[in-house]
Design an enzyme around this catalytic site. Structure first.
Site, PDB file in Angstrom:
ATOM      1  N   CYS A  61       0.838  -1.340  -0.377  1.00 43.86           N
ATOM      2  CA  CYS A  61      -0.126  -0.220  -0.318  1.00 43.86           C
ATOM      3  C   CYS A  61       0.945   1.427   0.114  1.00 43.86           C
ATOM      4  O   CYS A  61       2.243   1.137   0.050  1.00 43.86           O
ATOM      5  CB  CYS A  61      -0.982  -0.212   1.265  1.00 43.86           C
ATOM      6  N   ALA A  64       3.454   1.852   2.751  1.00 46.38           N
ATOM      7  CA  ALA A  64       4.569   0.717   2.640  1.00 46.38           C
ATOM      8  C   ALA A  64       5.149   2.206   2.110  1.00 46.38           C
ATOM      9  O   ALA A  64       6.624   2.104   2.489  1.00 46.38           O
ATOM     10  CB  ALA A  64       3.639  -0.520   2.599  1.00 46.38           C
ATOM     11  N   ARG A  95      11.515  -5.429   6.776  1.00 44.82           N
ATOM     12  CA  ARG A  95      11.829  -5.681   5.376  1.00 44.82           C
ATOM     13  C   ARG A  95      13.804  -6.181   5.771  1.00 44.82           C
ATOM     14  O   ARG A  95      14.095  -5.517   4.516  1.00 44.82           O
ATOM     15  CB  ARG A  95      12.032  -3.810   4.617  1.00 44.82           C
ATOM     16  N   HIS A 194       6.324   5.982  -2.478  1.00 44.70           N
ATOM     17  CA  HIS A 194       7.397   6.980  -2.692  1.00 44.70           C
ATOM     18  C   HIS A 194       7.555   8.126  -2.564  1.00 44.70           C
ATOM     19  O   HIS A 194       7.607   9.318  -2.352  1.00 44.70           O
ATOM     20  CB  HIS A 194       7.604   6.165  -3.562  1.00 44.70           C
TER      21      HIS A 194
HETATM   22  S1  CFN Z   1       9.103  -0.178  -2.552  1.00 42.03           S
HETATM   23 FE1  CFN Z   1      11.393  -0.325  -3.736  1.00 42.03          FE
HETATM   24  S2  CFN Z   1      12.937   0.912  -2.986  1.00 42.03           S
HETATM   25  S3  CFN Z   1      11.584  -0.271  -6.396  1.00 42.03           S
HETATM   26 FE2  CFN Z   1      12.665  -1.740  -4.449  1.00 42.03          FE
HETATM   27  S4  CFN Z   1      14.394  -1.598  -4.951  1.00 42.03           S
HETATM   28 FE3  CFN Z   1      10.936  -3.896  -3.827  1.00 42.03          FE
HETATM   29  S5  CFN Z   1       9.579  -3.779  -3.326  1.00 42.03           S
HETATM   30 MO1  CFN Z   1      10.319  -4.527  -1.585  1.00 42.03          MO
HETATM   31  S6  CFN Z   1      10.545  -2.442   0.041  1.00 42.03           S
HETATM   32 FE4  CFN Z   1      12.334  -3.036  -1.873  1.00 42.03          FE
HETATM   33 FE5  CFN Z   1      13.807  -1.003  -2.694  1.00 42.03          FE
HETATM   34 FE6  CFN Z   1      12.941   0.202  -5.526  1.00 42.03          FE
HETATM   35 FE7  CFN Z   1       9.766  -2.415  -2.207  1.00 42.03          FE
HETATM   36  S7  CFN Z   1      14.664  -1.725  -0.782  1.00 42.03           S
HETATM   37  S8  CFN Z   1      12.124  -4.703  -2.139  1.00 42.03           S
HETATM   38  S9  CFN Z   1      12.232  -4.080  -5.532  1.00 42.03           S
HETATM   39  N1  CFN Z   1      11.612  -2.140  -2.851  1.00 42.03           N
HETATM   40  C1  HCA Z   2       6.493  -3.083   0.989  1.00 43.96           C
HETATM   41  C2  HCA Z   2       7.868  -3.722   2.028  1.00 43.96           C
HETATM   42  C3  HCA Z   2       8.365  -5.069   0.726  1.00 43.96           C
HETATM   43  C4  HCA Z   2       7.851  -6.472   1.324  1.00 43.96           C
HETATM   44  C5  HCA Z   2       8.069  -7.684   1.049  1.00 43.96           C
HETATM   45  C6  HCA Z   2       7.926  -8.864   0.754  1.00 43.96           C
HETATM   46  C7  HCA Z   2       9.660  -5.464   1.303  1.00 43.96           C
HETATM   47  O1  HCA Z   2       5.975  -3.427  -0.060  1.00 43.96           O
HETATM   48  O2  HCA Z   2       5.410  -2.766   2.012  1.00 43.96           O
HETATM   49  O3  HCA Z   2       6.447  -8.930   0.260  1.00 43.96           O
HETATM   50  O4  HCA Z   2       7.673 -10.286   0.749  1.00 43.96           O
HETATM   51  O5  HCA Z   2      10.922  -5.277   0.583  1.00 43.96           O
HETATM   52  O6  HCA Z   2       9.769  -5.359   2.707  1.00 43.96           O
HETATM   53  O7  HCA Z   2       8.112  -4.238  -0.262  1.00 43.96           O
END
Ligand code: CFN
Ligand code: HCA
Length: 541
Positions: A61, A64, A95, A194
């Protein structure tokens, strides 16, 4: 093992077969057979659109994306979630963003701050409770900053979190209190969160420090969140090269780093999806240019270091970077050569967030592994198509009190779907461009690229294509393992990492070698596979 010879078009059809016609029509635009090449116009994919209700998405969401992703990793800001306790609890360290505050540095990461909203707050309003929570946090910790994050009910009942934050900031005088209207339901995914975080951190925090930072080659590292210690490894390498990292957005970051980001000479953007707004605003307001980097993969790390050195153009730095690469690659090459004897030709699928499903393909390629299918949860079309036209940005750069920084873009120019000829013509007409690689042009022709993959399609895809490894998040982990295929979490890295930089690459090679070589999941049978027709008597007591 059933061997099925299916064409990508057949697989796409299989995935869509179960859906009602209207759903199938929409999903068909998000499932793409890759045709992109470097020289042709990229194929189109529908992205950053609402998930169809009823589908079990992998997405998260807006809260998040704002609290968990962008602000969460900052260690000396007290992040208070205004909402029911679950929102704060489940975004608390799941995370695996790591911190190191040194001997006596402030670190609030070990605390989970929430207003713990109850029914009565929903009915009578939660502003007083929020005010009391901010006061309590201030009295206990005297932090430099307190951030407030809205959850769904806050927007629905209309608590004015910004007014509360403003009042408390004025009352304290020595603590920067500001809020984020990042209600979970606001966007179609984390991505909206973001953007909200980028705008607020830039408006309320970047530029607050007025003491210039020292360093010969000063950069900001944007879009690096220190998951599993990735940021520690990147910092180790940068330091070894003599590059000063002023601010990381936001792995293991501090209030002061954000407040001094304007003193960097260059922004190196790792995860473009989550932080491109800050990169653009730093460029517009302070004239700091940005380039894209990728520290996932040893070759990508070397390439990124060379790109940074090239920007500064100083022979001393260029030579140092080359020496560091040569030294670090010795161990990397040794391990890669060994694991490749077992991993070469194996296959992978990657469905993660907004950048890793692309970045991690480099690591797999270094192991000789082929990515059969990949996709993002919430990325936008430019992340897939990989080139973008940056029109003249009209940003109200002088005002420090802006709630929302608006970028007015001509949609025709912003549309990344341009042929090389069209791009050239625009360039000659004086438009500025940022070119960067995207998932589609980097993947092989005929691979399947799927946006916002869901639970049903994930299982179906694995059943049809039987990859040697499937990479996604916690919600996918166990259902995939039950199909007999090894699963690696690319969000939290399970309990592993770091995977960034040179040492990270070595860690990843070893981990994946171990996983794809293990047969343990293929031996497993779920109870219903052994006894498909279990019957029982239900006794009501
Ligand atoms: S929201 Fe982003 S900030 S887009 Fe990426 S590299 Fe994932 S979904 Mo989980 S929280 Fe995580 Fe980063 Fe960029 Fe999210 S650290 S793993 S692919 N990510
Ligand atoms: C998020 C955080 C998440 C969830 C990871 C997952 C992360 O989107 O709220 O589904 O295992 O990296 O912690 O993306």
């Amino acid at each position: 093992k059933k061997v099925v010879q299916l064409m990508p078009t057949d697989i796409k059809e299989e995935l869509l077969a179960k859906y009602p016609p209207k759903v199938a029509r929409k999903r068909a635009k998000q499932i793409m057979i890759n045709e992109a090449t470097e020289s042709e116009a990229p194929s189109e994919i529908l992205a950053n659109v609402r998930t169809i209700p009823g589908i079990i998405t992998m997405r998260g969401c807006t809260y998040a994306g704002c609290k968990g992703v962008i602000m969460g990793p900052t260690r000396d800001i007290v992040n208070i979630t205004h909402g029911p306790i679950g929102c704060a609890f489940y975004s608390w360290l799941t995370r695996r963003n790591q911190t190191d505050a040194g001997e006596d540095g402030e670190n609030y990461m070990t605390y989970c701050f929430s207003t713990d909203m109850q029914d009565q707050d929903i009915i009578f309003g939660g502003e007083k409770k929020l005010e009391a929570s901010i006061q309590e946090a201030y009295d206990l910790f005297h932090p430099k900053g307190i951030c407030i994050f809205a959850t769904c009910p806050v927007g629905l009942i209309g608590d004015d979190i910004h007014a509360v934050a403003k009042k408390m900031k004025a009352k304290f005088g020595d603590c920067n209190v500001f809020a984020f209207s990042c209600e979970g339901y606001k966007g179609v995914s984390q991505s909206a969160g973001h953007h909200i975080a980028n705008n607020q951190v830039f408006t309320h925090l970047v530029g607050e420090n007025e003491e210039p930072k020292e360093g010969e080659y000063k950069i900001n590292l944007l879009g690096e969140y220190n998951i599993g210690g990735d940021g520690f490894e990147i910092d180790r390498i940068l330091k070894k090269c003599g590059i000063t990292n002023i601010a990381t957005f936001s792995g293991n970051s501090t209030y002061d780093q954000f407040a001094s980001a304007q003193y960097a000479d260059l922004s190196a953007v790792m995860c473009h999806r989550s932080i491109n707004y800050v990169a653009d605003m730093l460029e517009t307001k302070y004239g700091i240019p940005w380039i894209k980097v990728n520290f996932i993969g040893a070759k990508s790390t070397a390439k990124s270091l060379r790109k940074i050195a090239e920007y500064f153009g100083d022979k001393k730095l260029i030579d140092k970077v080359e020496a560091v690469i040569a030294e670090e690659m010795m161990e990397v090459d040794k391990v890669a050569t060994d694991v490749r004897t077992r991993t070469d030709g194996k296959t992978a699928m990657l469905f993660v967030g907004g950048s890793r499903a692309h970045h991690y393909q480099d690591l797999f390629a270094e192991m000789g592994m082929k990515t059969l299918s990949a996709g993002y949860e919430f990325a936008h079309r430019d992340d897939y198509e990989g080139r973008e036209v940056i029109p003249d940005l009209k940003v109200d750069a002088d005002s420090r009190n802006i709630e929302e920084i608006t970028v007015e873009a001509d949609p025709e120019l912003y549309n990344p779907r341009k042929t090389p000829e069209e791009l050239k013509a625009l360039e000659e007409a004086g438009y500025q461009f940022k070119h960067y690689a995207g998932m589609n042009p980097d993947m092989d022709k005929g691979t399947l690229i799927i946006d916002d993959l869901n639970q049903y399609e994930a299982e179906k895809l694995v059943e049809i294509m039987k990859p040697d490894i499937f990479c996604a998040g916690i919600k996918e982990k166990y259902s995939i393992q039950k199909t007999g295929v090894p699963m690696k979490q690319l969000h939290s890295y399970d309990s592993g990492g770091p995977y960034a930089g040179f040492q990270g690459a070595v860690n990843f090679y070893k981990e994946i070698d171990r996983l794809v070589g293990s047969k343990v999941w293929s031996y497993m049978k779920a109870p219903w596979q052994e006894n498909p027709e279990l019957t029982g008597t239900f006794v009501w007591e």
